[in-house]
Design a protein around this motif. Sequence first.
Motif, short mmCIF file in Angstrom:
data_model
loop_
_atom_site.label_atom_id
_atom_site.label_comp_id
_atom_site.label_asym_id
_atom_site.label_seq_id
_atom_site.Cartn_x
_atom_site.Cartn_y
_atom_site.Cartn_z
N MET A 10 8.08 108.32 -88.93
CA MET A 10 7.64 109.44 -88.07
C MET A 10 6.42 109.87 -88.61
O MET A 10 5.35 110.13 -87.65
CB MET A 10 8.63 110.48 -88.18
CG MET A 10 9.66 110.45 -87.22
SD MET A 10 9.10 110.09 -85.58
CE MET A 10 9.25 111.54 -84.75
N ALA A 11 6.14 110.03 -89.60
CA ALA A 11 4.82 110.68 -90.39
C ALA A 11 3.81 109.59 -90.05
O ALA A 11 2.63 110.17 -89.79
CB ALA A 11 4.86 110.92 -91.92
N SER A 12 3.91 108.44 -90.14
CA SER A 12 2.97 107.51 -89.73
C SER A 12 2.36 107.61 -88.47
O SER A 12 1.12 107.62 -87.96
CB SER A 12 3.40 106.01 -90.00
OG SER A 12 3.62 105.90 -91.39
N LYS A 67 21.74 98.97 -84.13
CA LYS A 67 21.48 97.51 -84.81
C LYS A 67 20.04 97.22 -85.11
O LYS A 67 19.70 96.19 -85.89
CB LYS A 67 22.08 96.46 -84.04
CG LYS A 67 23.61 96.65 -84.21
CD LYS A 67 24.45 95.61 -83.18
CE LYS A 67 25.99 95.77 -83.39
NZ LYS A 67 26.68 94.69 -82.89
N GLN A 68 19.27 97.65 -84.20
CA GLN A 68 17.61 97.39 -84.38
C GLN A 68 16.82 98.45 -84.84
O GLN A 68 15.55 98.52 -84.83
CB GLN A 68 17.26 96.84 -83.05
CG GLN A 68 17.41 95.61 -82.63
CD GLN A 68 18.76 95.78 -81.77
OE1 GLN A 68 19.25 96.77 -81.57
NE2 GLN A 68 19.37 94.78 -81.41
N ALA A 69 17.59 99.38 -85.45
CA ALA A 69 16.82 100.69 -85.98
C ALA A 69 15.71 100.32 -87.30
O ALA A 69 16.12 99.43 -88.15
CB ALA A 69 17.85 101.58 -86.31
N PRO A 70 15.06 101.33 -87.59
CA PRO A 70 14.54 102.53 -86.66
C PRO A 70 14.06 102.01 -85.35
O PRO A 70 13.31 101.19 -85.35
CB PRO A 70 13.77 103.44 -87.75
CG PRO A 70 13.20 102.20 -88.57
CD PRO A 70 14.24 101.00 -88.70
N CYS A 71 14.02 102.72 -84.25
CA CYS A 71 13.45 102.41 -82.88
C CYS A 71 12.55 103.57 -82.66
O CYS A 71 12.60 104.76 -83.08
CB CYS A 71 14.63 102.48 -81.92
SG CYS A 71 15.70 101.22 -82.21
N VAL A 72 11.69 103.39 -81.69
CA VAL A 72 10.82 104.40 -81.20
C VAL A 72 10.83 104.23 -79.79
O VAL A 72 10.63 103.17 -79.19
CB VAL A 72 9.45 104.17 -81.80
CG1 VAL A 72 8.39 104.93 -81.16
CG2 VAL A 72 9.39 104.28 -83.28
N ALA A 73 10.94 105.16 -79.07
CA ALA A 73 10.95 105.15 -77.48
C ALA A 73 9.64 106.07 -77.10
O ALA A 73 9.17 107.06 -77.79
CB ALA A 73 12.08 105.94 -77.14
N ILE A 74 9.08 105.69 -76.01
CA ILE A 74 7.78 106.38 -75.37
C ILE A 74 8.43 106.97 -74.31
O ILE A 74 8.84 106.10 -73.41
CB ILE A 74 6.76 105.20 -75.27
CG1 ILE A 74 6.46 104.61 -76.50
CG2 ILE A 74 5.42 106.21 -74.98
CD1 ILE A 74 5.85 105.40 -77.80
N GLU A 75 7.84 108.06 -73.80
CA GLU A 75 8.18 108.78 -72.67
C GLU A 75 6.97 109.38 -72.15
O GLU A 75 5.80 109.52 -72.88
CB GLU A 75 9.20 110.08 -72.75
CG GLU A 75 10.54 109.57 -73.42
CD GLU A 75 11.44 110.77 -73.75
OE1 GLU A 75 10.79 112.03 -73.45
OE2 GLU A 75 12.70 110.75 -73.55
#
Length: 96
Positions: free
Chosen positions: A1-3, A28-36
């Motif tokens: 998150m910091a990056s 199962k593929q974490a960590p994940c990032v979503a964009i909204e």
Amino acid sequence: MASLYERKESAGAPNVVVEESPCLGGCKQAPCVAIEHEEYEGNIGLEGMHDDELTARLFYRIVTDDDVQRVWDAVENGIRVMAEEEDDDDDDDDEY
């Protein structure tokens, strides 16, 4: 998150919000990032996602700085494309 937050700050992108969220359904593929995006409901897919990520609209296994950079590059590209489309729409409006 910091990056991601650091990249947002370095880019001077005040309209980009970086925040933590509860489970995104890709454990199962974490960590994940979503964009909204405020104009769309739910997560969005972006150029730069792998096929399985695009289907799920999640970036998977974002662990290294290279992974974070891939996410940030996709976000910057999405912002650029949307701005160009908006400019094109404005140009079309000026013709009438």
